[in-house]
Design a protein around this motif. Structure first.
Motif, PDB file in Angstrom:
ATOM      1  N   LYS A 152       0.832  -1.202   0.000  1.00 19.31           N
ATOM      2  CA  LYS A 152       0.000   0.000   0.000  1.00 19.31           C
ATOM      3  C   LYS A 152       0.867   1.252   0.000  1.00 19.31           C
ATOM      4  O   LYS A 152       1.990   1.254   0.510  1.00 19.31           O
ATOM      5  CB  LYS A 152      -0.928   0.012   1.222  1.00 19.31           C
ATOM      6  CG  LYS A 152      -2.013  -1.053   1.180  1.00 19.31           C
ATOM      7  CD  LYS A 152      -2.974  -0.921   2.361  1.00 19.31           C
ATOM      8  CE  LYS A 152      -4.085  -1.946   2.260  1.00 19.31           C
ATOM      9  NZ  LYS A 152      -5.044  -1.843   3.392  1.00 19.31           N
ATOM     10  N   TYR A 153       0.307   2.362  -0.571  1.00 18.41           N
ATOM     11  CA  TYR A 153       1.009   3.626  -0.650  1.00 18.41           C
ATOM     12  C   TYR A 153       0.101   4.742  -0.150  1.00 18.41           C
ATOM     13  O   TYR A 153      -1.110   4.711  -0.365  1.00 18.41           O
ATOM     14  CB  TYR A 153       1.422   3.941  -2.092  1.00 18.41           C
ATOM     15  CG  TYR A 153       2.281   2.886  -2.743  1.00 18.41           C
ATOM     16  CD1 TYR A 153       3.667   2.929  -2.636  1.00 18.41           C
ATOM     17  CD2 TYR A 153       1.708   1.844  -3.485  1.00 18.41           C
ATOM     18  CE1 TYR A 153       4.460   1.957  -3.236  1.00 18.41           C
ATOM     19  CE2 TYR A 153       2.495   0.878  -4.091  1.00 18.41           C
ATOM     20  CZ  TYR A 153       3.870   0.946  -3.959  1.00 18.41           C
ATOM     21  OH  TYR A 153       4.654  -0.014  -4.555  1.00 18.41           O
ATOM     22  N   VAL A 154       0.725   5.725   0.516  1.00 15.43           N
ATOM     23  CA  VAL A 154      -0.022   6.919   0.894  1.00 15.43           C
ATOM     24  C   VAL A 154       0.677   8.138   0.312  1.00 15.43           C
ATOM     25  O   VAL A 154       1.904   8.151   0.105  1.00 15.43           O
ATOM     26  CB  VAL A 154      -0.156   7.071   2.427  1.00 15.43           C
ATOM     27  CG1 VAL A 154      -0.997   5.951   2.999  1.00 15.43           C
ATOM     28  CG2 VAL A 154       1.198   7.139   3.103  1.00 15.43           C
ATOM     29  N   LEU A 155      -0.119   9.165   0.036  1.00 10.96           N
ATOM     30  CA  LEU A 155       0.389  10.439  -0.452  1.00 10.96           C
ATOM     31  C   LEU A 155       0.431  11.398   0.733  1.00 10.96           C
ATOM     32  O   LEU A 155      -0.581  11.613   1.407  1.00 10.96           O
ATOM     33  CB  LEU A 155      -0.532  10.982  -1.548  1.00 10.96           C
ATOM     34  CG  LEU A 155      -0.093  12.275  -2.250  1.00 10.96           C
ATOM     35  CD1 LEU A 155       1.149  12.018  -3.096  1.00 10.96           C
ATOM     36  CD2 LEU A 155      -1.223  12.812  -3.123  1.00 10.96           C
ATOM     37  N   VAL A 156       1.604  11.966   1.003  1.00 16.07           N
ATOM     38  CA  VAL A 156       1.779  12.847   2.157  1.00 16.07           C
ATOM     39  C   VAL A 156       2.103  14.258   1.680  1.00 16.07           C
ATOM     40  O   VAL A 156       3.036  14.453   0.894  1.00 16.07           O
ATOM     41  CB  VAL A 156       2.911  12.359   3.081  1.00 16.07           C
ATOM     42  CG1 VAL A 156       2.969  13.213   4.347  1.00 16.07           C
ATOM     43  CG2 VAL A 156       2.737  10.891   3.447  1.00 16.07           C
ATOM     44  N   ILE A 174       2.682  11.970  -8.785  1.00 16.10           N
ATOM     45  CA  ILE A 174       1.662  10.918  -8.886  1.00 16.10           C
ATOM     46  C   ILE A 174       1.796  10.104 -10.171  1.00 16.10           C
ATOM     47  O   ILE A 174       1.302   8.982 -10.260  1.00 16.10           O
ATOM     48  CB  ILE A 174       0.253  11.543  -8.752  1.00 16.10           C
ATOM     49  CG1 ILE A 174       0.034  11.978  -7.296  1.00 16.10           C
ATOM     50  CG2 ILE A 174      -0.846  10.586  -9.178  1.00 16.10           C
ATOM     51  CD1 ILE A 174      -1.219  12.789  -7.071  1.00 16.10           C
ATOM     52  N   THR A 175       2.511  10.643 -11.143  1.00 17.76           N
ATOM     53  CA  THR A 175       2.733   9.909 -12.392  1.00 17.76           C
ATOM     54  C   THR A 175       3.267   8.501 -12.099  1.00 17.76           C
ATOM     55  O   THR A 175       4.206   8.344 -11.317  1.00 17.76           O
ATOM     56  CB  THR A 175       3.747  10.672 -13.280  1.00 17.76           C
ATOM     57  OG1 THR A 175       3.253  11.981 -13.526  1.00 17.76           O
ATOM     58  CG2 THR A 175       3.954   9.948 -14.596  1.00 17.76           C
ATOM     59  N   ASN A 176       2.657   7.517 -12.677  1.00 13.86           N
ATOM     60  CA  ASN A 176       2.961   6.085 -12.494  1.00 13.86           C
ATOM     61  C   ASN A 176       2.371   5.487 -11.215  1.00 13.86           C
ATOM     62  O   ASN A 176       2.511   4.298 -10.963  1.00 13.86           O
ATOM     63  CB  ASN A 176       4.476   5.815 -12.513  1.00 13.86           C
ATOM     64  CG  ASN A 176       5.132   6.231 -13.805  1.00 13.86           C
ATOM     65  OD1 ASN A 176       4.544   6.086 -14.886  1.00 13.86           O
ATOM     66  ND2 ASN A 176       6.332   6.773 -13.723  1.00 13.86           N
ATOM     67  N   PHE A 177       1.709   6.332 -10.406  1.00 13.47           N
ATOM     68  CA  PHE A 177       1.042   5.832  -9.199  1.00 13.47           C
ATOM     69  C   PHE A 177      -0.431   6.257  -9.177  1.00 13.47           C
ATOM     70  O   PHE A 177      -1.060   6.271  -8.130  1.00 13.47           O
ATOM     71  CB  PHE A 177       1.734   6.376  -7.942  1.00 13.47           C
ATOM     72  CG  PHE A 177       3.093   5.804  -7.688  1.00 13.47           C
ATOM     73  CD1 PHE A 177       3.259   4.655  -6.942  1.00 13.47           C
ATOM     74  CD2 PHE A 177       4.222   6.421  -8.222  1.00 13.47           C
ATOM     75  CE1 PHE A 177       4.519   4.124  -6.708  1.00 13.47           C
ATOM     76  CE2 PHE A 177       5.484   5.898  -7.992  1.00 13.47           C
ATOM     77  CZ  PHE A 177       5.637   4.753  -7.240  1.00 13.47           C
ATOM     78  N   GLU A 178      -0.967   6.589 -10.334  1.00  9.19           N
ATOM     79  CA  GLU A 178      -2.294   7.210 -10.421  1.00  9.19           C
ATOM     80  C   GLU A 178      -3.382   6.441  -9.688  1.00  9.19           C
ATOM     81  O   GLU A 178      -4.241   7.022  -9.030  1.00  9.19           O
ATOM     82  CB  GLU A 178      -2.702   7.395 -11.889  1.00  9.19           C
ATOM     83  CG  GLU A 178      -1.835   8.378 -12.670  1.00  9.19           C
ATOM     84  CD  GLU A 178      -0.621   7.723 -13.319  1.00  9.19           C
ATOM     85  OE1 GLU A 178      -0.273   6.585 -12.895  1.00  9.19           O
ATOM     86  OE2 GLU A 178      -0.012   8.320 -14.218  1.00  9.19           O
ATOM     87  N   GLY A 179      -3.349   5.113  -9.773  1.00 10.44           N
ATOM     88  CA  GLY A 179      -4.411   4.318  -9.163  1.00 10.44           C
ATOM     89  C   GLY A 179      -4.004   3.585  -7.913  1.00 10.44           C
ATOM     90  O   GLY A 179      -4.773   2.768  -7.388  1.00 10.44           O
ATOM     91  N   ASP A 180      -2.796   3.861  -7.408  1.00  9.37           N
ATOM     92  CA  ASP A 180      -2.248   3.086  -6.290  1.00  9.37           C
ATOM     93  C   ASP A 180      -2.300   3.794  -4.943  1.00  9.37           C
ATOM     94  O   ASP A 180      -1.919   3.219  -3.929  1.00  9.37           O
ATOM     95  CB  ASP A 180      -0.786   2.718  -6.586  1.00  9.37           C
ATOM     96  CG  ASP A 180      -0.648   1.826  -7.810  1.00  9.37           C
ATOM     97  OD1 ASP A 180      -1.588   1.044  -8.065  1.00  9.37           O
ATOM     98  OD2 ASP A 180       0.378   1.924  -8.500  1.00  9.37           O
ATOM     99  N   ILE A 181      -2.735   5.045  -4.916  1.00  6.24           N
ATOM    100  CA  ILE A 181      -2.725   5.826  -3.673  1.00  6.24           C
ATOM    101  C   ILE A 181      -3.935   5.433  -2.819  1.00  6.24           C
ATOM    102  O   ILE A 181      -5.083   5.558  -3.240  1.00  6.24           O
ATOM    103  CB  ILE A 181      -2.752   7.338  -3.967  1.00  6.24           C
ATOM    104  CG1 ILE A 181      -1.597   7.736  -4.892  1.00  6.24           C
ATOM    105  CG2 ILE A 181      -2.714   8.127  -2.664  1.00  6.24           C
ATOM    106  CD1 ILE A 181      -0.237   7.473  -4.334  1.00  6.24           C
ATOM    107  N   SER A 182      -3.664   4.971  -1.592  1.00  4.04           N
ATOM    108  CA  SER A 182      -4.747   4.557  -0.684  1.00  4.04           C
ATOM    109  C   SER A 182      -5.319   5.717   0.105  1.00  4.04           C
ATOM    110  O   SER A 182      -6.484   5.674   0.530  1.00  4.04           O
ATOM    111  CB  SER A 182      -4.236   3.494   0.301  1.00  4.04           C
ATOM    112  OG  SER A 182      -3.778   2.353  -0.375  1.00  4.04           O
ATOM    113  N   LEU A 183      -4.510   6.771   0.292  1.00  2.00           N
ATOM    114  CA  LEU A 183      -4.920   7.818   1.234  1.00  2.00           C
ATOM    115  C   LEU A 183      -4.066   9.057   1.015  1.00  2.00           C
ATOM    116  O   LEU A 183      -2.883   8.955   0.667  1.00  2.00           O
ATOM    117  CB  LEU A 183      -4.725   7.312   2.671  1.00  2.00           C
ATOM    118  CG  LEU A 183      -5.220   8.187   3.823  1.00  2.00           C
ATOM    119  CD1 LEU A 183      -6.744   8.090   3.933  1.00  2.00           C
ATOM    120  CD2 LEU A 183      -4.607   7.707   5.138  1.00  2.00           C
TER     121      LEU A 183
END
Length: 505
Positions: A2-6, A62-71
């Protein structure tokens, strides 16, 4: 995985990062924030620039993680102050911690409120940085803005408004309004009434470890996200650093940034039992409080020295100069209070100075004495904790100042405890991620998350000979502050009588 955006909004820089569940910062973008300053004490951020910066670096990261961010979780500075109108338009720039314009309103604060009552209710000592003083200053100096104000925002409620259309904040930021009851972690109705505003002029208060909303679809698209990502508010930047460097279980953390703090996470709201307001206690998360204190002047003093005295030399060169001088700087003592101080023993009217200057002192002595002066100020906080029965076993240090081995060793010698560097330069990002992954079910609690995600580096042990030297100089430093207090007031009166700081020569 899982990945989060901070998102981390600091006084100097904005960071957006993607962090995974084992504490790796997968990707990060940093953008400098323009600090608008003037001789009148202005220190502001342009809110439109803040928002534009966020969108800009979010798209890149966010490029390359467009659909992977959980929060999406926030970190941000305390003491942000922004009035907005009913349409959500900022009525002025975002006031920051370093803004000193409200320092002359403290007499009015004291007329309306009992400092003792405020401290007992909110954990905040009397200081001009808090929202009570900002609002009274605004009402007096900018009545047209005060009259139009629909809500008073901080840095997180500004961003949540832009992202969701609603104004949310959390207890660790609300703590520095002096309007949050530190025990209940709710707005204090009596203090709000006495201030002369309505509770609905403040942001909606929610715990920092729960999902409160989602990013609006049109904003998500603008950020480069493929879905409406949930939002969690997290804790303030210093609180995240406490968590991200393991500042619990009789351990503390020190952040050496523009400002500096000395804090530990505790299981109850601790107030200074001898009534000197030496401890600033902030709510963090349910059942957790940040105890200790902070100083306004740390890296900001070093930056001033670099730009105005050291002819722009690099920080590595400044460290080399400081290392040439032995402990105590041969009697030169820096009182590093360029922007006033929160500790009421020092006061908001305090100014910076070098004491004991002799013909043999040079740039190297001045550099080291700045490191030492900041250390003495932080040691006042450590001493206050000890006198309130909080005895610490170790300290972890982070922030840009921790890159200096010279400064970290000085701190170990002044504090007389082992000081460990955080191996992660961005412990704030890790701390916020620990909150996020604990609530996402990856870990049972913060401590379990810390066992995996926190990474520590070199440990500096106190040097016996230096410890004795610094104990003597620290005691002298505290004694001098007691003598300086009245002089700061007289100095301010002198400047004001001559037409203000910008005209004083």
């Amino acid at each position: 995985m899982k990945y989060v955006l901070v998102l981390d909004v600091g006084t100097t820089n904005m960071k957006v990062a993607i962090v995974n569940e084992i504490g790796d910062i997968i990707s990060q973008e940093v953008k400098k924030i323009n600090l608008i300053q003037s001789a009148e004490g202005v220190a502001e951020h342009d809110p439109q620039e803040l928002w534009a910066n966020f969108l800009d670096i979010s798209k890149k990261i966010i490029t390359n993680f467009e659909g992977d961010i959980s929060l999406l979780i926030f970190s941000g500075y305390q003491f942000g102050f922004l009035p907005i109108d009913k349409k959500g338009n900022p009525l002025m720039n975002m006031v920051t911690l370093l803004d000193t314009r409200s320092q002359n309103i403290m007499n009015e604060v004291e007329e309306r409120f009992s400092f003792k009552e405020i401290y007992q209710k909110t954990g905040c000592p009397p200081a001009f940085n808090y929202t009570i003083a900002r609002i009274l200053w605004l009402k007096k100096e900018k009545p047209e803005i005060f009259a139009k104000t629909y809500k008073f925002l901080d840095i997180k409620s500004f961003f949540t408004f832009k992202l969701t259309g609603k104004c949310y904040t959390e207890p660790s930021l609300a703590s520095v309004t002096q309007l949050l009851n530190i025990k209940t972690q709710k707005w204090d109705e009596e203090l709000i009434k006495r201030l002369g505003i309505e509770e609905d002029q403040l942001p909606d208060l929610v715990p920092g470890n729960v999902i409160v909303d989602t990013v609006k679809k049109e904003i998500a698209i603008e950020m480069g996200l493929e879905k409406e990502v949930p939002i969690m508010l997290g804790v303030y930047d210093g609180g995240a650093m406490i968590l991200g460097m393991g500042g619990y279980k009789k351990s503390a953390v020190c952040n050496l940034g523009t400002t500096a703090m000395f804090r530990s996470a505790y299981n109850e709201p601790l107030l200074d039992k001898i009534g000197q307001y030496r401890l600033q206690t902030y709510a963090l998360l349910p059942g957790m409080w940040a105890i200790g204190g902070a100083v306004n002047n740390a890296g900001v003093v070093l930056e001033w020295f670099r730009n105005n005295i050291a002819n722009g030399m690099s920080y590595d060169q400044i460290n080399e100069e400081a290392s040439k001088v032995k402990a105590g700087s041969e009697g030169l003592i820096c009182f590093p209070f360029l922007t006033g101080e929160r500790d009421p023993r020092i006061g908001s009217l305090s100014t910076g100075s070098f004491f004991g200057l002799k013909t043999y002192h040079n740039l190297s002595h001045m550099a080291r004495s700045i490191y030492e002066g900041v250390g003495y100020g932080l040691n006042m906080i450590k001493t206050a904790l000890e006198e309130n029965d909080v005895n610490l076993r170790r300290l972890t240090v982070g922030g840009s100042g921790s890159k200096s081995d010279v400064w970290v060793q000085i701190l170990a010698d002044i504090f007389n405890i082992p000081v460990t560097k955080s191996k992660t330069e961005n412990a704030t990002l890790i701390g916020e991620s620990m909150v996020a992954f604990s609530q996402l079910g990856v870990y049972n609690d913060i401590e379990q998350a810390g066992e995996v995600m926190i990474k520590l580096g070199k440990c500096f042990e106190p040097q016996t000979s230096s410890v004795k030297t610094y104990e003597a100089y620290y005691n002298f430093f505290v004694q001098m502050i007691q003598n300086y207090r009245d002089m700061y007031n007289l100095h301010t009166q002198l400047i004001n009588s001559l037409g203000g700081g910008e005209n004083w020569q």
